[in-house]
Design an enzyme around this catalytic site. Structure first.
Site, PDB file in Angstrom:
ATOM      1  N   ARG A  59      22.855 -23.384   9.907  1.00 26.95           N
ATOM      2  CA  ARG A  59      22.946 -24.439  10.916  1.00 26.95           C
ATOM      3  C   ARG A  59      21.563 -24.923  11.340  1.00 26.95           C
ATOM      4  O   ARG A  59      21.370 -26.106  11.645  1.00 26.95           O
ATOM      5  CB  ARG A  59      23.711 -23.887  12.118  1.00 26.95           C
ATOM      6  N   HIS A  89      20.231 -28.825  11.976  1.00 23.23           N
ATOM      7  CA  HIS A  89      19.709 -29.293  13.260  1.00 23.23           C
ATOM      8  C   HIS A  89      18.251 -29.730  13.160  1.00 23.23           C
ATOM      9  O   HIS A  89      17.814 -30.604  13.908  1.00 23.23           O
ATOM     10  CB  HIS A  89      19.863 -28.189  14.310  1.00 23.23           C
ATOM     11  N   ASN A 120      20.974 -27.219  21.048  1.00 24.39           N
ATOM     12  CA  ASN A 120      20.319 -26.172  20.265  1.00 24.39           C
ATOM     13  C   ASN A 120      20.219 -24.827  20.979  1.00 24.39           C
ATOM     14  O   ASN A 120      19.691 -23.859  20.414  1.00 24.39           O
ATOM     15  CB  ASN A 120      18.905 -26.619  19.865  1.00 24.39           C
ATOM     16  N   HIS A 155      31.002 -24.922   7.870  1.00 23.74           N
ATOM     17  CA  HIS A 155      31.741 -24.180   8.892  1.00 23.74           C
ATOM     18  C   HIS A 155      32.505 -23.011   8.295  1.00 23.74           C
ATOM     19  O   HIS A 155      33.209 -22.302   9.017  1.00 23.74           O
ATOM     20  CB  HIS A 155      32.711 -25.106   9.628  1.00 23.74           C
TER      21      HIS A 155
END
Length: 345
Positions: free
Chosen positions: A84, A88, A115, A213
């Site tokens: 992830r 980001h 975040n 995911h």
């Protein structure tokens, strides 16, 4: 595609060289075409390439791989957060490592609300220390984030892919820039498609990268509204499977901010296609997962992967990760190679 074009160019060149009567016009067109092929290769245009450190730090990728193997062997739950982290980083200011920077006033990207649940910065620091020991001042933190993302996927039984490297580190990290760039778990399909398009990513990239995911967990706060207050009237999201919803309610009470739930129940430490099976059965955890069934292209892809034991997702994921890794990269003489990932030199 570009390798094929390049091969054809070489064949044409040989034919032309064997025919000395070939006009200067043909030669001119040949060189112009060659230039265009190389100039519009996305990797070349941005200064990225596979094996960028082959000469300057030949052990770089092996060092990253070794550290991640050690980490995943004892803490596989960090795989999701580390993957992830690459998402980001790239979606705010591009893949420049700006997510890693600390701010004494807590105004950097990592301090912004989207975040604040990220974990694993200490792992990036550990990798950077090991790489610096092998090759001081050569490998960027931005490239380390990209390599780590690939290696955690491999450690969790996914397929490998060739990571393009050559990124340099940015010097600016502003928490306010996360808003409008990072796409939240409550996004609808229009927001998702448009958000990815702004980054140069396709609808297929959207659905494939959503497959990330398959590993990791989420706090109840990211989907609690689906359970208890979907439209502000104390109702639930009708797109959510009722049986799955009841299981979630047992874990997440109204207002729960701390409890963690597996995004891919039963295999959240394994990269597989079960995420797509869950979404096809209306058991995607987030509103953004459910939204993927509302677009023909994303829905068709989900259904094509659902129930598969080894479909095209594994290969597709690597392709889309490479595409994402090209977003607004800093290369050449711009930026810097940080000595420590959490601060500029």
């Amino acid at each position: 595609m570009f390798k094929s074009c390049q091969c054809r160019i070489l064949i044409i060149f040989k034919i032309m060289m064997n025919n000395m009567s070939t006009s200067k016009l043909f030669l001119c067109l040949f060189y112009q075409f060659t230039f265009l092929v190389f100039a519009f290769n996305p990797a070349n245009a941005q200064g990225l390439k596979v094996g960028f450190y082959a000469k300057s730090c030949p052990k770089a990728e092996a060092v990253v791989k070794d550290v991640i193997h050690q980490v995943m062997s004892v803490a596989p739950s960090l795989g999701g957060p580390l993957l992830r982290m690459h998402f980001h980083d790239c979606f705010v200011r591009g893949c420049d490592g700006s997510l890693l920077l600390d701010s004494p006033t807590k105004q950097a990207e990592k301090d912004a609300i989207p975040n604040q649940t990220l974990r694993g910065y200490q792992i990036i620091d550990r990798v950077k220390t090991a790489v610096e020991k092998a090759c001081p001042g050569v490998v960027s933190c931005a490239d380390i984030v990209a390599l780590v993302a690939r290696d955690v996927v491999v450690e969790l039984r996914g397929l490998s892919w060739d990571v393009e490297t050559g990124r340099r580190d940015g010097r600016i990290s502003n928490g306010t820039e996360t808003f409008g760039n990072l796409i939240g778990p409550t996004a609808n399909i229009s927001t998702l498609v448009n958000g990815f398009a702004r980054k140069g990513l396709s609808v297929k990239d959207l659905v494939v990268l959503s497959g990330g995911h398959t590993i990791g967990t989420s706090h109840c706060s990211s989907f609690n509204e689906r359970l208890y207050n979907f439209t502000g009237k104390g109702d639930a999201d009708p797109r959510l499977d009722s049986e799955y919803m009841e299981k979630l309610k047992l874990k997440c009470k109204p207002g729960d901010q701390k409890t963690l739930v597996e995004m891919d129940p039963g295999s959240f430490k394994t990269v597989d296609e079960s995420y797509f099976t869950l979404v096809s059965k209306r058991r995607g955890l987030f509103q953004s997962d459910a939204a993927l069934l509302e677009n023909k292209e994303t829905r068709d892809y989900i259904l094509s992967q659902a129930g598969k034991s080894f479909g095209s997702f594994f290969k597709d994921f690597g392709v889309s990760m490479v595409n994402m890794g090209r977003i607004d990269v800093v290369t050449g003489k711009s930026g810097e190679i940080r000595k420590v990932c959490s601060r500029v030199n």
